[in-house]
Design a protein around this motif. Sequence first.
Motif, PDB file in Angstrom:
ATOM      1  N   VAL B 362       0.846  -1.197   0.000  1.00 52.56           N
ATOM      2  CA  VAL B 362       0.000   0.000   0.000  1.00 52.56           C
ATOM      3  C   VAL B 362       0.880   1.245   0.000  1.00 52.56           C
ATOM      4  O   VAL B 362       0.644   2.198  -0.770  1.00 52.56           O
ATOM      5  CB  VAL B 362      -0.931  -0.007   1.229  1.00 52.56           C
ATOM      6  N   ILE B 366       1.109   4.226  -2.887  1.00 56.58           N
ATOM      7  CA  ILE B 366       0.777   5.632  -2.653  1.00 56.58           C
ATOM      8  C   ILE B 366       1.997   6.530  -2.829  1.00 56.58           C
ATOM      9  O   ILE B 366       1.930   7.559  -3.508  1.00 56.58           O
ATOM     10  CB  ILE B 366       0.195   5.811  -1.235  1.00 56.58           C
TER      11      ILE B 366
ATOM     12  N   LEU C 434      -7.060   7.064   4.656  1.00 61.42           N
ATOM     13  CA  LEU C 434      -5.623   6.804   4.675  1.00 61.42           C
ATOM     14  C   LEU C 434      -5.091   6.377   3.316  1.00 61.42           C
ATOM     15  O   LEU C 434      -3.948   6.676   2.979  1.00 61.42           O
ATOM     16  CB  LEU C 434      -5.295   5.720   5.707  1.00 61.42           C
ATOM     17  N   VAL C 435      -5.893   5.664   2.544  1.00 63.74           N
ATOM     18  CA  VAL C 435      -5.352   5.072   1.322  1.00 63.74           C
ATOM     19  C   VAL C 435      -6.061   5.561   0.065  1.00 63.74           C
ATOM     20  O   VAL C 435      -5.458   6.181  -0.811  1.00 63.74           O
ATOM     21  CB  VAL C 435      -5.439   3.526   1.392  1.00 63.74           C
ATOM     22  N   TRP C 438      -5.907   9.006  -1.759  1.00 63.87           N
ATOM     23  CA  TRP C 438      -4.726   9.397  -2.533  1.00 63.87           C
ATOM     24  C   TRP C 438      -4.735   8.782  -3.925  1.00 63.87           C
ATOM     25  O   TRP C 438      -3.888   9.107  -4.748  1.00 63.87           O
ATOM     26  CB  TRP C 438      -3.459   8.948  -1.805  1.00 63.87           C
ATOM     27  N   LEU C 439      -5.637   7.897  -4.158  1.00 59.61           N
ATOM     28  CA  LEU C 439      -5.572   7.134  -5.405  1.00 59.61           C
ATOM     29  C   LEU C 439      -6.778   7.329  -6.305  1.00 59.61           C
ATOM     30  O   LEU C 439      -6.963   6.598  -7.262  1.00 59.61           O
ATOM     31  CB  LEU C 439      -5.427   5.635  -5.085  1.00 59.61           C
TER      32      LEU C 439
END
Lengths: 249, 406, 647
Positions: B362, B366, C434-435, C438-439
């Motif tokens: 992960v 990112i 959290l993840v 950003w994507l």
Amino acid sequence: MSGSTRLLEVSGVSVTFDGFRAINNLSFAIGPAEMRAVIGPNGAGKTTFMDIVTGKTRPDTGRVIWGDENISLIGMSEARIARAGIGRKFQRPTVFEEQSVRDNLTMALKADRGPFKVLFWKPSAEERAKVEDIADTIGLAGQLDRTSGELSHGQKQWLEIGMLLAQDPQLLLVDEPAAGMTPAEREHTTDLLKSLAKHHAVVVVEHDMEFVRRLDCKVTVLHEGSVLAEGSIDHVTKNQEVIDVYLGR
Amino acid sequence: MRALPSSVPWFLGILGLVVLAVTVMSEAVGTGLISTSFLKVLGMTLCFCLAALAMDVVWGYCGILSLGHMAFFGLGGYAIGMWLMYARTEIIVAANLAGRAIPPTEAELRDAIGSQIFGVVGASDFPWVWGFAHSLPLQLAMVVVVPGLIALVFGWLAFRSRVTGVYLSILTQAMTLALSLWFFQNDSGLRGNNGLSGLQNIPGFLDAPQAAVALAFFLASALALALGYVFFAWVVSGKMGSVIRAIRDDEARVRFLGYPVEGFKLFVFTLTAIVAGIAGALYYPQAGIINPGEMAPIASIYLAVWVAIGGRGRLYGAVIGAAFVSLVSTWFTGGGAPDIDLGFYRVDWVDWWLVLLGVSFVLVTIFAPKGLGGLVDLWTERRGRDRHGADLGPDQGALREREAGE
Amino acid sequence: MPRALVTVLALCLSFAFAPVARAQQSDLQSVLQDNQDAVANPSRSTVNEVIDALVASGLPGVAEFLSRWQEREVVVREEDGLFFYVEDDQLIDIATGEAAGPVPDDGIDEVRPNGGVRRELAGALVQFQLSSPDIAERRAALDAISGDMSADQIEPLAASIEDEPSARIAARKQRLLAMLTARFGEDTEARVEAIRQITNGVSVELRGVLNQILTTSDEVSETVPEDVNVARTYVPGEDMSLDAAYSELVERDLAPPRVSDADIYAALTQNIADGAVGGVPVEELSDPARRIDAYEALAAEGTVPGFVGPDDMAAAVDAYSFYAIYDEPDPAVTDAARAALDGVETRVGLSEAADLSLDALSLASIYFLAAIGLAVTFGVMGVINMAHGEFIMMGAYTGYVVQSLVPNYTISIILALPLAFAVTFALGVAMERLVIRWLYHRPLETLLATFGISIALQQLAKNIFGTQARPFTAPDWLAGSMVVSDVISISFVRIAIFVLGLFFLGLLLFILKRTRLGLEVRAVTQNPRMAASMGINSERINMLTFGLGSGIAGIAGVAIGLYAQVTSEMGSNYIVQSFMTVVVGGVGNVWGTLAGATLIGFLQKGIEWFNPSNTLAAQTFMILFIILFIQFRPRGIVALKGRAAGD
């Protein structure tokens, strides 16, 4: 109606998106060495019209006939239509930003498009020269090995026009070629399009009246998916309906 | 021949040095510093690297996130495994039957082989899929033909209906699941979840020491990787590379240039499937055993993870990723990594390695989309235009919108 | 079997009434002593008198005595002529049921009723049971008859109908009587009529009766005899294989046995002489044809039995007719039964289809529950969440943890549902913050990053809860099944899951169509930039949407945990099917997910029905079907059209 006078003939075409009639019984024709400007307010169906000709959108009704052999373009894939000789330049410049100017032009260069031919393809001296030539025409001669993502907006527009030249199509569909260009660049573009129209059919979609006026060609005004008026720029700008829906605002 | 990218001589040089060093340290011809079992691990890692190369071409270059290439890898393994198992069983059975008063008929020989192979699933007849198992050349052809054909048919169906992006990924995952479920059945004639075993015994070299066999396969794997690297470097350079990268970035635009996008995708998908199959055919004789679990969708996702960690869109990135992650994984899960005593809890890496891998994956996605290969950029100082995080220019959003539409 | 049952029942009854029996003036022993000789030396002519006397006494131990008498468990003491039961070498007093000392070595005679007497006794017993004042006993007697029908039950059953107080049991008796008549009746018309009467419904009992009437046995003879009730004839090579036909002949000693390859091998090995057998050198025996040559040579010498080649087999089979005859000789009855059974089987088929539809519906609701959360995140936000399956798993583990803290199953399940939602909602929001945040716009990388989370969560669950399956038990009121007929039934857990699915369908439609949140979600889905410019906080919307999708996954996990095993890998069992559901249904649409789940559920059950032994194959074919389906509807069943769909 003979093939020698008409390169592309669109007749009675309609298309509906979720109940919204984007193109309504549109008819349009252009000869083999002719320049035509298509204007119209937002939502008049200009882009959808190009989508239909290039095979991106399939019309509900109507015919699209192409070339000397009167081929129907309806149902043909985008790639086959492009190979048949119709080139398109998009409103927003869409070049392959991670690749060099040379790669972009080479890819567009007229050649066999099958995967195996492409795999074993090697540029001939002639083809190299042609790429250099086009780069020269579009003012990117010194920048052939630059990554095209680094080019300015206007340069990208030029590169895309260059790709169109490299494709060497019989019909060029050009969507807002002058957007985001400096006045000098615009003038250059006008000249280029005019010279192209000597041997090719060119359809220019444009918002900018000044630019259209300078092209000095027949104008088709679209409104709500059909042709509102057609004729010289002076003729259409005097048309009361056109003034009402478009210029009057 | 057009010029190959500058990474090719570097890659071949480094690979050559590694091979030389390993050979010198091997048990068979060298000092024996590297045990035969670790030599096999290295050889298998090279096969993973080859599969990762194929994955990088199909995903990193052509933009198709295939979650099925490990299934093709497995198909290649099954293809060679069938011959290995048949030929070896034939030798054993022939030896057994030779002791009898009357020489065996072909049917008896075949039945005996059949009951030897299929006893575990309660059958003894040869299913049709074993039709070519007696012949090495035919079965070698199957290594290429089976993955190629399945990729061709599946790809044709998927690409012609213009399924792209995540849809396509999910569809490839479904294909993989269907394949592995089919292999799991006892009825399909491939020994169900027992898989094929004893593949490390190579007929014709049954008397050769495993150390020598392992070294031979290691060298063969290295050769295959080198050839695969040069071949793919050639494919992705020049106009072909240009077109497939263009398809990755804006497939609609490529269509308007007149390229039959579906044909190119099918070409790349099938070609890489075949290479994955070849990698599998080299891998499983070293692993010794293959079962349908290895073809499950998760294996293909791991392949994508390797490529992503190594850095997609560059061939050496895929190799670095596959080698690094699979070796580190072996180290952790093999108990090589020392446990960490936190006082209240003891972190046993055999249990926690996957958690670490998941989390670090992960983080890489990112924070380091270029993966480990990005480090090579730092080293070679070829940073060029690192626009990461910055706008793409006045026409901002072009690239992002394109990606959103993928 | 029924007799044993009756005996047991009678025993219970007599023990229950034992104190009353003692209180009575005349006890069983004295009634028996009145007919001492007839009891001790029973014969068909006298037994009925004894039975009548016993029945007339109305004593509670009568049934037990009758059954023990019939079972030859009654002895008579020579010295005083008293009767006792024998159990474990103990004499048992007939009246009190108490032990009366060990069985002495002599002076004891067994009472041995003959077959005829025992039949009379059985009939009396049945009648006794059928007319018992206890309704449970009557039911039990009827069940016993239904379980093992015989001709001698007709009379007592018929006799018991008239005085039957319960209308339902009377009807059951009638029906059972008709079944008995159909099977064992005397005249054809009555039996055909009985068959007509009983032929309704799909019960196993009815099918049993009809199948019993229609039992056949295979026969072989040179010609089909005229006087038998032929069920069907077989044409060797078409209806039965030549091998099977020949084996039939061999079994009946109508043809010489075949010589198997193993026989040939054995014969050849035994007769090797000077490196040759029957004139064929051993080296040539790897050729099957040469083996037969050698064997035939041996056969010609008379060393071994003759070889039966394919031609011999065909000729032998040709000479005979192969057919099946009904064990029931009366064609009128078998025809009626056949017609009746066909009708029943059609109804059974329809019922099975209905049952299958129920199964499919419940599978569809499971897929719907598993997929709907995914549809929300995938459809609304364009985010592929590979960790969705792990959210389902977390929900199921939440249920397990709650249940291990709160032992009451009902309360724990009521607590688990909102708690699972809360846990996975929080997890989903954390993951989004959290993840995933950003994507956005990098969907393929989101897929891989969420996969990373998926493997981490899975391993984490393994480290915490171990690899073995954990129990999550449904409360009793959910444990049973709703039984509609012998063919159609559905478990309550599945009904509950169906209801839960409907509830979430309604809830989601309500949230999306009727609330402010739903409006904003739809706005962000359709045009994020426009939504942002209108003051909608798309970050908050994304966060809440993701939380909602994850929360529903948690609840699905509780529901799935109720009937499947709770393991760390359970999520991965559903993830591909969930994706398929969303893709087939059409992205971004609750109705689409419903349609997708229904299609996949019915499809899977349908394929399983064609090939019930192999669920793996069913899944394989289902996935192949879906891949083909995508060809025709690439955007799913409920597809967005036009420019809005994007390209």
